[in-house]
Design a protein around this motif. Sequence first.
Motif, mmCIF file in Angstrom:
data_model
loop_
_atom_site.group_PDB
_atom_site.id
_atom_site.type_symbol
_atom_site.label_atom_id
_atom_site.label_comp_id
_atom_site.label_asym_id
_atom_site.label_seq_id
_atom_site.Cartn_x
_atom_site.Cartn_y
_atom_site.Cartn_z
ATOM 1 N N PRO A 165 0.812 -1.228 0.000
ATOM 2 C CA PRO A 165 0.000 0.000 0.000
ATOM 3 C C PRO A 165 0.843 1.275 0.000
ATOM 4 O O PRO A 165 0.398 2.311 -0.502
ATOM 5 N N SER A 166 2.055 1.198 0.543
ATOM 6 C CA SER A 166 2.901 2.390 0.598
ATOM 7 C C SER A 166 3.469 2.780 -0.764
ATOM 8 O O SER A 166 4.013 3.870 -0.920
ATOM 9 N N ASP A 167 3.340 1.874 -1.746
ATOM 10 C CA ASP A 167 3.859 2.184 -3.081
ATOM 11 C C ASP A 167 2.985 3.188 -3.821
ATOM 12 O O ASP A 167 3.444 3.848 -4.753
ATOM 13 N N PHE A 168 1.712 3.263 -3.459
ATOM 14 C CA PHE A 168 0.764 4.071 -4.223
ATOM 15 C C PHE A 168 -0.129 4.866 -3.280
ATOM 16 O O PHE A 168 -0.292 4.545 -2.107
ATOM 17 N N THR A 169 -0.740 5.897 -3.855
ATOM 18 C CA THR A 169 -1.893 6.530 -3.244
ATOM 19 C C THR A 169 -3.031 6.474 -4.250
ATOM 20 O O THR A 169 -2.804 6.262 -5.442
ATOM 21 N N GLY A 170 -4.242 6.641 -3.768
ATOM 22 C CA GLY A 170 -5.391 6.611 -4.652
ATOM 23 C C GLY A 170 -5.943 5.208 -4.831
ATOM 24 O O GLY A 170 -5.335 4.213 -4.413
ATOM 25 N N PRO A 171 -7.109 5.097 -5.465
ATOM 26 C CA PRO A 171 -7.785 3.802 -5.639
ATOM 27 C C PRO A 171 -7.169 2.984 -6.773
ATOM 28 O O PRO A 171 -7.162 3.412 -7.925
ATOM 29 N N ILE A 172 -6.664 1.789 -6.450
ATOM 30 C CA ILE A 172 -6.111 0.937 -7.497
ATOM 31 C C ILE A 172 -7.259 0.281 -8.263
ATOM 32 O O ILE A 172 -8.368 0.171 -7.753
ATOM 33 N N PRO A 173 -7.018 -0.152 -9.486
ATOM 34 C CA PRO A 173 -8.100 -0.764 -10.271
ATOM 35 C C PRO A 173 -8.617 -2.040 -9.620
ATOM 36 O O PRO A 173 -7.884 -2.740 -8.917
ATOM 37 N N GLN A 174 -9.887 -2.342 -9.856
ATOM 38 C CA GLN A 174 -10.455 -3.583 -9.358
ATOM 39 C C GLN A 174 -9.886 -4.766 -10.143
ATOM 40 O O GLN A 174 -9.371 -4.599 -11.249
ATOM 41 N N PRO A 175 -9.963 -5.995 -9.602
ATOM 42 C CA PRO A 175 -9.449 -7.171 -10.323
ATOM 43 C C PRO A 175 -10.077 -7.282 -11.706
ATOM 44 O O PRO A 175 -11.240 -6.930 -11.915
ATOM 45 N N ARG A 176 -9.274 -7.826 -12.654
ATOM 46 C CA ARG A 176 -9.770 -7.989 -14.012
ATOM 47 C C ARG A 176 -8.773 -8.805 -14.831
ATOM 48 O O ARG A 176 -7.611 -8.963 -14.470
ATOM 49 N N SER A 177 -9.243 -9.276 -15.974
ATOM 50 C CA SER A 177 -8.376 -9.902 -16.968
ATOM 51 C C SER A 177 -8.871 -9.470 -18.342
ATOM 52 O O SER A 177 -9.978 -8.943 -18.476
ATOM 53 N N GLY A 178 -8.052 -9.684 -19.353
ATOM 54 C CA GLY A 178 -8.433 -9.288 -20.698
ATOM 55 C C GLY A 178 -8.479 -7.790 -20.891
ATOM 56 O O GLY A 178 -9.034 -7.296 -21.879
ATOM 57 N N HIS A 179 -7.896 -7.019 -19.964
ATOM 58 C CA HIS A 179 -7.838 -5.570 -20.051
ATOM 59 C C HIS A 179 -6.593 -5.149 -20.825
ATOM 60 O O HIS A 179 -5.809 -5.998 -21.277
ATOM 61 N N THR A 180 -6.408 -3.859 -20.980
ATOM 62 C CA THR A 180 -5.181 -3.337 -21.560
ATOM 63 C C THR A 180 -4.565 -2.328 -20.594
ATOM 64 O O THR A 180 -5.264 -1.708 -19.786
ATOM 65 N N ALA A 181 -3.244 -2.185 -20.661
ATOM 66 C CA ALA A 181 -2.519 -1.174 -19.887
ATOM 67 C C ALA A 181 -1.407 -0.650 -20.786
ATOM 68 O O ALA A 181 -0.563 -1.433 -21.235
ATOM 69 N N VAL A 182 -1.428 0.641 -21.093
ATOM 70 C CA VAL A 182 -0.457 1.210 -22.020
ATOM 71 C C VAL A 182 0.309 2.335 -21.344
ATOM 72 O O VAL A 182 -0.226 3.077 -20.521
ATOM 73 N N ASN A 183 1.583 2.433 -21.706
ATOM 74 C CA ASN A 183 2.400 3.565 -21.290
ATOM 75 C C ASN A 183 2.086 4.755 -22.186
ATOM 76 O O ASN A 183 2.211 4.665 -23.410
ATOM 77 N N VAL A 184 1.676 5.867 -21.580
ATOM 78 C CA VAL A 184 1.485 7.114 -22.321
ATOM 79 C C VAL A 184 2.666 8.007 -21.977
ATOM 80 O O VAL A 184 2.750 8.560 -20.873
#
Length: 500
Positions: free
Chosen positions: A9-28
């Motif tokens: 939890p100390s790595d981040f602040t704010g709400p992390i995404p809910q569990p999922r699969s088949g999603h995408t995550a891209v570097n902008v």
Amino acid sequence: MHYWVRASPSDFTGPIPQPRSGHTAVNVGKSKIVVFGGLVDKKFLNDVSVYDIDNKLWSQPECTGSGSEGQTAPSPRAFHIAIAIDCHMFVFGGRLGTKRLGDFWVLDTDIWQWSELTSFGDLPSPRDFAAASAIGNQKIVMYGGWDGKKWLSDVYVLDTMSLEWTELAVTGTLPPPRCGHTATMVEKRLLVYGGRGGGGPIMGDLWALKGLVEEDTEAPGWTLLKLPGQAPSARCGHTVTSGGHYLLMFGGHGTSGWLSRYDVYFNDCIVLDRVSVQWKRLATNIEAPPARAYHTMTSIGSRYLLFGGFDGKVTHGDLWWLVPEDDPITKRLSATPSEAVNENNNSSMPGGFRSKTQENQMDGSAISELQNRLNIAVSFSNDSRQIINEYEDKEFLELASRIIGNTTFTNKEAAQALREHWRNSTPKSLRLKELTVLLRDYQRLISRHHLANVGSHLESTESGFANKDSFRLYHITNAFQLRMSDIPSLLAEYKQLPLD
């Protein structure tokens, strides 16, 4: 050496995404990662989560937008493609329920506004499980997928300025149609690995497509690449992430069809070294994430961030870092050694890989020398946790009794007789039910005779096991992960080992 570290939890602040699969995550750019869509508990998603890299902040921006039917965002979906060009994330296709999608959207990440695009030219058919990659900072190439009736092997190039699609006319030998593969641009070539093909088999082939960049005068054409090294097993639903001079492959699933009709999920790390042009297995610590497929893996400097995925039963929502050994985050492993043991039964990581704490307790130079000679990461203090004595291995003793046909043997005599049986066996004479026990005894003997005592066995390692390809199958933790071509190697390596 790289280390898996579960995000805290100390790595981040704010709400992390809910569990999922088949999603995408891209570097902008280098400032943020945008997560979109996915699937959890049969519910398709269309939310947007953003990770601000500099501020270590997760957020869920309120996006505006306009679609052809008045909607303000793309419909929920999974198994789509998403590619970032400058500050824009382009999204095409995917699946909603049983429907394959063919709509085309762009998200402006400066103002968080969706726009449905009207494109021109050779429009691709609706599909899911396609793969795509950016060509420079203007074009996108998409290959393959599944349209609900057939596997695809077509190639489309999108010009993001003119919004024109062009179906690439490729001559010569074509890869088998497929879906669930990866497609990664490496300089002027598109590299495609794996996927599920026509008729259902999962593939482990690597193809390169040339003729994609304007300055390339060659006609578009595919080449099947057969590279040296420790190639990954056939799989789909994996990820391939660029990182410096290599590509990192993680996870996915395969069927191990000749041994089992059930899917096997992976959590191994394999790199394609662009300098030496060969496959290598990445040595990591024992605490690997649970095996999974249809996850995302993004690059943040020298770190990788793993999120989500599905293992056949569970949809994951955990976040993991994969970092080099000099990363400050690895200090957590030393501070909490009890957490550095992977208890996951589906793991395909070697039971003998070592944690940071265990490594610090040993003589570094001797370990480094042994690791280099054997080309594997090893553990000396933790083998007893993973590898049991043969006299306590009920399956080993029961198999010995059945094969030898003598129930009066002592445990020691039964073990010797079974090992002699394997020493006299050929790959064709082995029965399937023997493989799990044989693999376990192979690892047991390696641990006992070549990894358990660093100092006393360096000399014997030099004389008998100096070849860097020795113990190539030590990392396998489940016989279902073996390929048919691995059986002769397993038996040959086993016969080189001392049998007591």
